[in-house]
Design a protein around this motif. Structure first.
Motif, mmCIF file in Angstrom:
data_model
loop_
_atom_site.group_PDB
_atom_site.id
_atom_site.type_symbol
_atom_site.label_atom_id
_atom_site.label_comp_id
_atom_site.label_asym_id
_atom_site.label_seq_id
_atom_site.Cartn_x
_atom_site.Cartn_y
_atom_site.Cartn_z
ATOM 1 N N THR A 159 -5.515 -0.238 -8.009
ATOM 2 C CA THR A 159 -4.760 -1.445 -7.695
ATOM 3 C C THR A 159 -4.261 -2.168 -8.932
ATOM 4 O O THR A 159 -5.025 -2.439 -9.859
ATOM 5 N N CYS A 170 -1.005 -1.052 -4.368
ATOM 6 C CA CYS A 170 -2.272 -0.328 -4.289
ATOM 7 C C CYS A 170 -1.995 1.131 -3.987
ATOM 8 O O CYS A 170 -1.380 1.454 -2.965
ATOM 9 N N ASP A 186 0.839 -1.200 0.000
ATOM 10 C CA ASP A 186 0.000 0.000 0.000
ATOM 11 C C ASP A 186 0.871 1.245 0.000
ATOM 12 O O ASP A 186 1.770 1.394 0.832
#
Length: 330
Positions: A132, A118, A16
């Protein structure tokens, strides 16, 4: 018999990368606000080039965030996922281990490819938009499952994002079958409104004859039940799961424990970032019901933890902060 793991999770392994952006920038980039959109590596790279420097980076993916919360609270978790033999894959593995999770990943079993990423885009209204690129996690296969660890768990937790990949969806179904045969309870999260809208049939395949615990926010629940009427949503969810939790933002949440419906109040705060709130909620519920809390107290823990989380940037709280919230419930 006491199981080794409270929860065995399976989900997409994504690094992330969180960015603070304006709604105008999302509009300029033609990005749908407030949902998760899948894209290829080229599309994602073009977007990265137009973003400011990321403010946070961690081993993410929805189920990973949930398992990290369980571990931080003192629970024991195992996370099955897939990363590549690149720098991001090493970062992901090392971060999971730092968080106290057991995993199928090792430095030696990573395949050639690209670890998924992501882009988490946070706007001033605290909304989160995700872009993503699944990378190698889009090819999650039964080889990533650890049958022994799964059978030695109280719950299997499956994230709904897996439904977007045929191989990952089939792996989730296999994991659920293994769990049911071993007497392991099953939990599933709808994850995102887009997953419900565009992959509804696949979600129903994973749910199969029902799960023990279903998580959803109100938008996902409404889309799944095809109605905005709350009573009708609750009735429909009883056909999908023996127990369930529906988060409702400022309205708090609803938990059905199999017999009674609990209304859990929200803790009013000024949100700056809602990334990971649903993941945190699921983590607190799963920790609570596998560690002696009542459903109501587990819901209170989840509510206060989410309130604390959304006042910070990122999908996690510091371990000591999260553990201190237990004292507000017990």
């Amino acid at each position: 018999m006491t199981k080794k793991y409270n929860v065995y999770g399976i989900g997409n392994a994504l690094v992330d990368m969180e960015f603070k952006v304006t709604s105008e920038l999302l509009s300029d980039l033609a990005i749908d606000k407030g949902v998760m959109t899948l894209m290829d590596e080229t599309q994602q790279h073009k977007i990265i080039q137009q973003l400011p420097n990321p403010c946070k980076k961690c081993s993410g993916g929805s189920a990973a965030n949930t398992l990290v919360a369980i571990s931080q609270l003192g629970g024991k978790g195992f996370y099955s996922c897939k990363v590549a033999d690149d720098d991001e894959g090493i970062f992901y593995l090392e971060d999971l281990l730092r968080c106290g999770l057991d995993t199928n990943l090792t430095l030696d079993n990573r395949l050639i490819g690209i670890t998924g990423k992501c882009l988490v885009l946070v706007t001033p209204d605290a909304d989160r938009t995700m872009n993503t690129f699944l990378g190698i996690t889009g090819d999650l296969t039964p080889q990533e499952l650890n049958k022994t660890a799964l059978q030695n768990s109280e719950y299997l937790y499956i994230e709904g994002y897996l439904v977007s990949s045929p191989t990952a969806k089939n792996t989730a179904i296999l994991a659920k079958n293994i769990a049911q045969k071993a007497g392991v309870k099953t939990a599933f999260s709808l994850s995102d409104p887009n997953m419900v809208e565009f992959f509804r049939d696949g979600i129903l395949e994973i749910i199969g004859d029902g799960v023990d615990l279903l998580f959803a926010n109100e938008t996902e629940a409404s889309t799944m039940a095809k109605t905005d009427n709350l009573e009708s949503i609750i009735t429909h969810f009883k056909t999908l799961a023996r127990t369930f939790a529906i988060t409702r933002g400022k309205e708090g949440s609803l938990i059905f424990d199999g017999e009674n419906l609990h209304e859990i109040p929200a803790f009013p705060v000024t949100a700056v970032d809602t990334v990971g709130a649903g993941d945190m909620y699921a983590g607190c519920i799963l920790y609570g019901i596998t560690n002696g809390l009542t459903w109501n107290d587990a819901g209170k823990l989840a509510s206060v933890a989410c309130a604390k989380l959304v006042t910070n940037f990122g999908a996690r709280l510091e371990t000591n902060t999260l553990q201190s919230l237990l004292t507000q419930v017990l």
